[in-house]
Design a protein around this motif. Sequence first.
Motif, PDB file in Angstrom:
ATOM      1  N   LEU A 238      46.434  74.897  93.976  1.00 56.66           N
ATOM      2  CA  LEU A 238      46.545  75.174  95.401  1.00 56.66           C
ATOM      3  C   LEU A 238      45.894  74.078  96.227  1.00 56.66           C
ATOM      4  O   LEU A 238      45.003  73.369  95.755  1.00 56.66           O
ATOM      5  N   THR A 239      46.341  73.971  97.458  1.00 56.89           N
ATOM      6  CA  THR A 239      45.673  73.127  98.441  1.00 56.89           C
ATOM      7  C   THR A 239      45.504  73.941  99.716  1.00 56.89           C
ATOM      8  O   THR A 239      46.486  74.479 100.234  1.00 56.89           O
ATOM      9  N   ILE A 240      44.276  74.082 100.159  1.00 58.15           N
ATOM     10  CA  ILE A 240      43.980  74.808 101.399  1.00 58.15           C
ATOM     11  C   ILE A 240      43.317  73.836 102.354  1.00 58.15           C
ATOM     12  O   ILE A 240      42.374  73.124 101.977  1.00 58.15           O
TER      13      ILE A 240
ATOM     14  N   GLN B 116      45.874  86.528 100.396  1.00 54.89           N
ATOM     15  CA  GLN B 116      47.183  87.112 100.675  1.00 54.89           C
ATOM     16  C   GLN B 116      48.084  86.125 101.424  1.00 54.89           C
ATOM     17  O   GLN B 116      49.296  86.085 101.193  1.00 54.89           O
ATOM     18  N   ILE B 117      47.492  85.343 102.304  1.00 56.33           N
ATOM     19  CA  ILE B 117      48.273  84.312 102.997  1.00 56.33           C
ATOM     20  C   ILE B 117      48.815  83.302 101.988  1.00 56.33           C
ATOM     21  O   ILE B 117      49.978  82.878 102.063  1.00 56.33           O
ATOM     22  N   CYS B 118      47.982  82.924 101.014  1.00 58.50           N
ATOM     23  CA  CYS B 118      48.419  81.968  99.988  1.00 58.50           C
ATOM     24  C   CYS B 118      49.568  82.532  99.164  1.00 58.50           C
ATOM     25  O   CYS B 118      50.490  81.805  98.778  1.00 58.50           O
ATOM     26  N   VAL B 119      49.519  83.830  98.865  1.00 53.98           N
ATOM     27  CA  VAL B 119      50.605  84.461  98.118  1.00 53.98           C
ATOM     28  C   VAL B 119      51.920  84.318  98.884  1.00 53.98           C
ATOM     29  O   VAL B 119      52.960  83.976  98.313  1.00 53.98           O
ATOM     30  N   VAL B 120      51.875  84.552 100.196  1.00 53.71           N
ATOM     31  CA  VAL B 120      53.075  84.413 101.022  1.00 53.71           C
ATOM     32  C   VAL B 120      53.551  82.959 101.016  1.00 53.71           C
ATOM     33  O   VAL B 120      54.749  82.673 100.881  1.00 53.71           O
ATOM     34  N   MET B 121      52.610  82.026 101.157  1.00 52.85           N
ATOM     35  CA  MET B 121      52.975  80.606 101.190  1.00 52.85           C
ATOM     36  C   MET B 121      53.604  80.143  99.879  1.00 52.85           C
ATOM     37  O   MET B 121      54.434  79.234  99.857  1.00 52.85           O
ATOM     38  N   LEU B 122      53.220  80.790  98.768  1.00 54.81           N
ATOM     39  CA  LEU B 122      53.698  80.367  97.454  1.00 54.81           C
ATOM     40  C   LEU B 122      54.996  81.053  97.042  1.00 54.81           C
ATOM     41  O   LEU B 122      55.583  80.698  96.013  1.00 54.81           O
ATOM     42  N   GLU B 123      55.413  82.036  97.803  1.00 56.26           N
ATOM     43  CA  GLU B 123      56.645  82.739  97.456  1.00 56.26           C
ATOM     44  C   GLU B 123      57.839  81.788  97.524  1.00 56.26           C
ATOM     45  O   GLU B 123      57.934  80.937  98.418  1.00 56.26           O
TER      46      GLU B 123
ATOM     47  N   ALA C  46      41.339  71.521  96.946  1.00 52.20           N
ATOM     48  CA  ALA C  46      42.466  71.408  96.014  1.00 52.20           C
ATOM     49  C   ALA C  46      41.991  71.679  94.599  1.00 52.20           C
ATOM     50  O   ALA C  46      40.869  71.334  94.222  1.00 52.20           O
ATOM     51  N   GLY C  47      42.863  72.332  93.810  1.00 48.83           N
ATOM     52  CA  GLY C  47      42.520  72.623  92.427  1.00 48.83           C
ATOM     53  C   GLY C  47      43.125  73.940  91.976  1.00 48.83           C
ATOM     54  O   GLY C  47      43.930  74.543  92.692  1.00 48.83           O
ATOM     55  N   PRO C  48      42.758  74.407  90.789  1.00 46.54           N
ATOM     56  CA  PRO C  48      43.239  75.705  90.297  1.00 46.54           C
ATOM     57  C   PRO C  48      42.774  76.833  91.220  1.00 46.54           C
ATOM     58  O   PRO C  48      41.777  76.699  91.931  1.00 46.54           O
ATOM     59  N   THR C  49      43.489  77.951  91.178  1.00 48.06           N
ATOM     60  CA  THR C  49      43.186  79.056  92.091  1.00 48.06           C
ATOM     61  C   THR C  49      41.730  79.529  91.989  1.00 48.06           C
ATOM     62  O   THR C  49      41.077  79.773  93.004  1.00 48.06           O
ATOM     63  N   THR C  50      41.220  79.654  90.765  1.00 50.34           N
ATOM     64  CA  THR C  50      39.848  80.140  90.613  1.00 50.34           C
ATOM     65  C   THR C  50      38.843  79.175  91.237  1.00 50.34           C
ATOM     66  O   THR C  50      37.882  79.588  91.880  1.00 50.34           O
ATOM     67  N   ALA C  51      39.074  77.871  91.049  1.00 47.99           N
ATOM     68  CA  ALA C  51      38.163  76.868  91.617  1.00 47.99           C
ATOM     69  C   ALA C  51      38.245  76.856  93.139  1.00 47.99           C
ATOM     70  O   ALA C  51      37.225  76.784  93.837  1.00 47.99           O
ATOM     71  N   ILE C  52      39.477  76.952  93.653  1.00 47.22           N
ATOM     72  CA  ILE C  52      39.683  76.931  95.108  1.00 47.22           C
ATOM     73  C   ILE C  52      38.924  78.063  95.781  1.00 47.22           C
ATOM     74  O   ILE C  52      38.209  77.868  96.769  1.00 47.22           O
ATOM     75  N   PHE C  53      39.071  79.269  95.253  1.00 48.36           N
ATOM     76  CA  PHE C  53      38.461  80.410  95.931  1.00 48.36           C
ATOM     77  C   PHE C  53      36.960  80.521  95.676  1.00 48.36           C
ATOM     78  O   PHE C  53      36.249  81.141  96.452  1.00 48.36           O
TER      79      PHE C  53
END
Length: 345
Positions: A14-16, A161-168, A62-69
Motif C-alpha cells: 500500500l501507499t498512503i 476501510q477507505i483503503c479497501v474501497v481504493m483497492l477494489e 509505503a510497504g506491506p499492509t501490516t507495516a503501513i498501519f
Amino acid sequence: MDSGVIEGGLNVTLTIRLLMHGKEVGSIIGKKGESVKKMREESGARINISEGNCPERIITLAGPTTAIFKAFSMIIEKLEEDISSSMTNSTATSKPPVTLRIVVPASQCGSLIGKGGCKIKEIRESTGAQVQVAGDMLPNSTERAITIAGTPQSIIECVKQICVVMLEVSSPPKGVTIPYRPKPSGSPVIFAGGQAYAVQGQHAIPQPDLTKLHQLAMQQSPFPMGPNNTGFQGTGDLPIQSLVEITFLKGGMDASAQTSSHEMTIPNDLIGCIIGRQGSKINEIRQMSGAQIKIANPVDGSADRQVIITGSAASISLAEYLINASSATLQSGCNIVCLKYAHCL
C-alpha cells in the motif's frame, strides 16, 4: 467492515499519502530525526517526508499492509500526545479530536462516497469517525483531500476501510494521476553575518526589512550582536560563495544559536554527486555550512536516500543550498530540494 480484511486478507503493498501542517510534521520527525527513525524501524514501513519550504507537507507511507498501519498508528498516537500536551495549561474543558487529511485520486472519490452518499455514511457509522471528502481537487493536481477526525482507533479503522474501497477492482484510478505537491511559501532566507538574504538561483539577495527584524530579535536574546558584528552592509546581490565567506568572516554561524534538525530526501541516482569522490563534496559542504550532515544507508525498494542535517538555522539553510547546488549539475539547473529549514525541536 472487519479490519482483518485489509490486514490478513489482502497481501498487498500500500501507499498512503498524508497532508500535514509543518508543525505537525516537525513533531513526527522529532529532535534530530529520532521520532521518524523509530517509526521506520519499529513498523518496517518506508516513510518519506516532502521538503520543508512549504506550509503543508506530504508524508508518504509505503510497504506491506501490516507495516503501513503500524506506522500510521504511531503517527496518530504522536498527534494525540501533542494534543494532550497542549491541554496541560489550557482552560478548555473538552479534548479536541485528532484530525488528519489523506490524499487520494479524485477519480476514486465517487466509489468512496457511494450512490447518494451511502458508502461514506456506512464508513462514518461503522467507525465512529467524522469523514469529509473535499469537493475540489487540490491545486495543480488530480487529487482530493479527505479529512478524518475522531479517536485514534476510529481514525485507523476509517482509513483501513477507505483503503479497501481504493483497492477494489471496480474503482481503480482513471487516467493519469497528477499528485499534489505543496508549493513553497516563498524564497528561502539565510541569516549570515547579521544580515538576511533571500536565496534566488545562484545569488543571495539582501533583505533590509528582514535584517532589521533579525537584529531586533538578536538584541533581545541572551547573545546580542556586538557593534562590530553587523555583517555586510552592501545593497547589491551576492554570489552564494561570497555569502559563505561573509558568514565565516563575520561570525554568522553562531555556535550559541539554537540547534535543530531537518530531514530531506535525495534520489539515489544523485546521491553520488552529493558525496563526491571519497566523500570530498559532502565534507566540503559540512565545512562551509558548519552543519552536521548524515546520509542514511539505502533502503531496499526505495528510490531515495534520507539526509538529516543538524545545526543552527543558518547552517541548515546554507547546507541545503549547497546540496541543491551540487545536485543541480545533474538536473540541468532544476532544483530537487527545497532550501528553507524546518525546526524539529
